[in-house]
Design a protein around this motif. Structure first.
Motif, PDB file in Angstrom:
ATOM      1  N   UNK A 168      22.038 -86.002 -81.385  1.00 23.97           N
ATOM      2  CA  UNK A 168      20.615 -85.651 -81.311  1.00 23.97           C
ATOM      3  C   UNK A 168      20.443 -84.354 -82.106  1.00 23.97           C
ATOM      4  N   UNK A 169      19.729 -84.424 -83.212  1.00 25.08           N
ATOM      5  CA  UNK A 169      19.597 -83.276 -84.117  1.00 25.08           C
ATOM      6  C   UNK A 169      18.319 -82.476 -83.865  1.00 25.08           C
ATOM      7  N   UNK A 170      17.638 -82.773 -82.759  1.00 23.79           N
ATOM      8  CA  UNK A 170      16.397 -82.073 -82.429  1.00 23.79           C
ATOM      9  C   UNK A 170      16.615 -80.565 -82.390  1.00 23.79           C
ATOM     10  N   UNK A 171      15.775 -79.828 -83.103  1.00 24.84           N
ATOM     11  CA  UNK A 171      15.823 -78.372 -83.041  1.00 24.84           C
ATOM     12  C   UNK A 171      16.722 -77.708 -84.050  1.00 24.84           C
ATOM     13  N   UNK A 172      17.388 -78.499 -84.892  1.00 19.40           N
ATOM     14  CA  UNK A 172      18.235 -77.877 -85.924  1.00 19.40           C
ATOM     15  C   UNK A 172      17.376 -77.057 -86.884  1.00 19.40           C
ATOM     16  N   UNK A 173      17.924 -75.953 -87.393  1.00 20.48           N
ATOM     17  CA  UNK A 173      17.198 -75.175 -88.398  1.00 20.48           C
ATOM     18  C   UNK A 173      17.160 -75.923 -89.733  1.00 20.48           C
ATOM     19  N   UNK A 174      16.349 -75.450 -90.683  1.00 20.31           N
ATOM     20  CA  UNK A 174      16.270 -76.100 -92.005  1.00 20.31           C
ATOM     21  C   UNK A 174      17.661 -76.317 -92.602  1.00 20.31           C
TER      22      UNK A 174
END
Length: 303
Positions: free
Chosen positions: A229-235
């Motif tokens: 789940x990659x939700x919230x990763x920075x740019x």
């Protein structure tokens, strides 16, 4: 656009090092020495100095460009499948990226498998990150960068921090990441002869050394980013070579970033090799890619 002569020479260099390293019967220490010689593919970046430091108990190396922004830093993770390579093999390539971004880079000499299996590498990445925080760097001013297994760690670290409810680095640069530990992607076999560094057999050796717990599921999202789940990763910017065994891994990560609405860019280098940043300073296509990475970091760090 035709691929440069320098790109062909770089591929030949990688092939020669891999051939030496895969000589039957070599001691692991000798193999590691041979793999470290990949640093010779990069030129010395002008105007970059170096200093070894203890980063919270983890050996590391500062690459410091002249005029670097004193408030920002990169945290850089080297290649080698968790088994080989070191801060020394990445020193020059990391220096080129640091120069492109206008900030210093802390090249982390994380522990290696099989002596230190997963999650030792991620533990060291986190320790080095916390050391940067202790030095006064703000999370949003830190960039998480790396290639190959280092490109995986560059994403794993922010995910671990998110799981703990903590602030992540401000941007990610993931080059040639290994994101599917099942090693089932079509490019693994399709690029068997194109990729001059990695093969299915090498990936299987690395995986066995890195993931030693019996019964580990290679689809576990903690180790296979393609299931995370990659939700919230920075740019995040992803670069990979079209000739890599792991080309599909890079493409899948880019697709997952888009699926999770992460601010992202993806660049697939035509006929590009695994760990392409090792060609820094010699291969024009690589230097253009590093320029893109530097611009990404300049744009997103500190926001």
């Amino acid at each position: 656009m035709a691929v440069s002569q320098q790109a062909h020479e770089f591929a030949e260099f990688l092939e020669s090092v891999s051939a030496k390293a895969s000589t039957p019967g070599l001691d692991l220490a000798v193999v590691r020495d041979i793999v470290d010689s990949n640093h010779k593919a990069s030129t010395e970046p002008e105007g970059v100095s170096y200093a070894e430091v203890d980063a919270g108990g983890v050996p590391a190396l500062w690459a410091i460009p002249e005029g670097a922004d004193p408030d920002k830093a990169l945290l850089h993770f080297h290649f080698g499948g968790s088994v080989t390579a070191s801060m020394h093999s990445d020193r020059k390539a990391a220096g080129h990226i640091a120069k492109g971004a206008g900030v210093r880079s802390l090249v982390v000499d994380f522990r290696l498998a099989p002596e230190h299996p997963y999650p030792a590498q991620l533990d060291d990445a986190e320790a080095a990150y916390r050391w940067l925080l202790s030095q006064g760097y703000e999370p949003r001013n830190i960039g998480s960068t790396g290639h190959s297994i280092g490109g995986t760690l560059a994403v794993m670290l922010p995910l671990r921090l998110l799981a703990k409810g903590e602030a992540t680095p401000g941007a990610i640069v993931s080059v040639s990441p290994w994101t599917d530990l099942t090693i089932q992607n079509p490019s693994v076999d399709a690029n068997e002869h194109n990729d001059k560094m990695l093969s299915r057999a090498t990936l299987e050796l690395f995986r066995a050394a890195w993931l030693q717990e019996s019964g580990v599921d290679f689809t576990d999202p903690r180790i296979s980013l393609v299931h995370a789940d990659l939700t919230g990763l920075p740019p995040t910017i992803v670069h990979y070579g079209a000739y890599e065994t792991l080309a599909d891994d890079g493409a899948q990560l880019a697709q997952r970033l888009a699926d999770f609405k992460v601010t992202s860019e993806v660049h697939a280098m035509p006929e590009g090799q695994h760990s392409l940043i090792l060609g820094a300073g010699r291969v024009p296509e690589v230097d253009r890619a590093i320029q893109q990475m530097g611009q990404w970091l300049r744009r997103h760090l500190g926001n």
